[in-house]
Scaffold this active site. Sequence first.
Site, PDB file in Angstrom:
ATOM      1  CE  LYS A 125      -4.070   2.121   2.643  1.00  0.00           C
ATOM      2  NZ  LYS A 125      -4.826   1.797   3.690  1.00  0.00           N
ATOM      3  CB  SER A 153      -8.328   3.468   2.709  1.00  0.00           C
ATOM      4  OG  SER A 153      -7.457   2.868   3.653  1.00  0.00           O
ATOM      5  CB  SER A 169      -8.559   0.725   5.664  1.00  0.00           C
ATOM      6  OG  SER A 169      -9.404   2.020   5.590  1.00  0.00           O
TER       7      SER A 169
END
Lengths: 488, 98
Positions: A82, A157, A181
Amino acid sequence: MASSSELNRLTIAEASDRLRRREISAVELTRACLDRIAAVDSRLNAFITVTEKEALEQARAADHRLSSGQAPALCGIPLGIKDIYCTSGVRTTCASKILETFVPPFDATTIAKLRAEGAVFVGKTNMDEFAMGSSTENSAFGPTMNPHDLTRVAGGSSGGSAAAVAADECLASLGTDTGGSIREPASFCGVVGIKPTYSRVSRYGVIAYASSLDQVGPFAKTVRDAAILLRALAGADPRDSTCSARPVPDYERALTAEVKGLRIGVPREYFVEGMQPEVESSVRAALKQYESMGAKTVEISLPHSSYAIACYYIVATAEASANLARYDGVRYGLRAAAEDNIELNEKTREQGFGAEVKRRIMLGTFALSAGYYDAYYLKAMKVRTLIRRDFEQAFQKCDVIVTPVAPTTAFRLGEKMSDPLTMYLSDIFTISVNLAGLPGLAMPCGYDGNNLPIGMQIIGPQFSEDAILRAGDAFERSGAVTLRRPAL
Amino acid sequence: MALSKITPEQVRHVSLLARLSLAPDEEERIRANMDEILGYIDKLNELNTDGVEPTAQVGDPGMAMRDDVVTNHPDPEAMLANAPARERGYFKVPKIIE
């Protein structure tokens, strides 16, 4: 056996075994992932940055270690990271214009650990800007599409990390979870994701959103792979004073598939009106499966569940308003033209932050401002205590809690963008877990009529990652669900 | 609840505290969003929290401390590499004091 063009479909456990026996090379495996990214990522937008050159260098080094016969479990395994983890020498944007050109001079502790194991990083994945969102639509680099249906969101997210694993662009990936997330995108994309106990994994070098809630964790194709990755990530860090010094169990060895006598709590507040019927029926079917394997289900109550989102949006935004104060245009990132220093801060932030980030900074600043602190921030911290106690009481009666991850399967792109509050409600079943600092595992438990994955969440008491992984692995191995690869 | 009615003046005050310029249309949109979200958050007032201790942290108690010694080595070039503007080993900003 997978052909060389399908090596990217392997699990970590399978690939590690074949790498060790030198049936395949880390370079071949990495090449297969990079080829897959080149073939499908223009449609998915799961990656912000692809690090082909670095990945192939890492793979060659991994092959060297593997041929010496002394290689750790993750040596040569291609991972997606990420874009919130600082990676030395590789741009780290947090999906924000304000960090578009930021190249960290250091690695996050978790990245350094994986590097030491010989893992390969194929690239930095897309996300909601500063991890604020539930759909990866709040990215300055455009949304990530769901591999199961390109007209739908991947969740957020950490949507890029979830989509990349679902689409076999990498074998596993890293995300972060502040209110859901990791778990919500895992659910929407049909992969496994675990948010560990607060303080289980170091956050040094992971760009902060809400520090009393943020936790990092892996996405994987199987529960076993998630256990292998978590074992490598967890543990004390002298650079993160909030990181627990408790010893890290061997999560992979905990996977005995034994669930006889396991008491599974089913919170009555989590099966609510407005939920997609197929989500409820799928999770209920999973509970029946557990019963058939010797587990017991008990109804429990988490009476303050309906206050969790309100509590979260004060606590998280207040902390975010403080954490994001560092983006001032002075030391790194974007700088707007300005006459004086205050204007430099104000204009840089106006130009650099997206709409949702601005909304949360404003809300959090308001909640902490003179005259409102007690009414909002202090109140929310007290309600947080009530939510925490709900779980403490529930775990007197059960060992783990099983719930849906989200009330629906993946929604359509754009569907919730105009209404922030509706978007926030996507996290209704995951947010309490962060407020209470508990570990939560998300894994596929079925599909809806549109072929979209449905996710089940297994929650445990603090530091019970071994127990929830064991329960998840037992379900996975029961064969109750046949996973469907997205047709891309 | 009267508390959750956000005025344009309040939005401007908070945006100053947050060092965040807002265009007029953005200001109004954020005001409306804050009004709606704070209206929802008002449901927290349904709960009696008298005597309830606030929770600030949920990790292991007694966070680890280490000896206060330097463990990294200064590398000004690496630290300045991301600077938007620099001069002679310093971050450069517009004049702060006249």
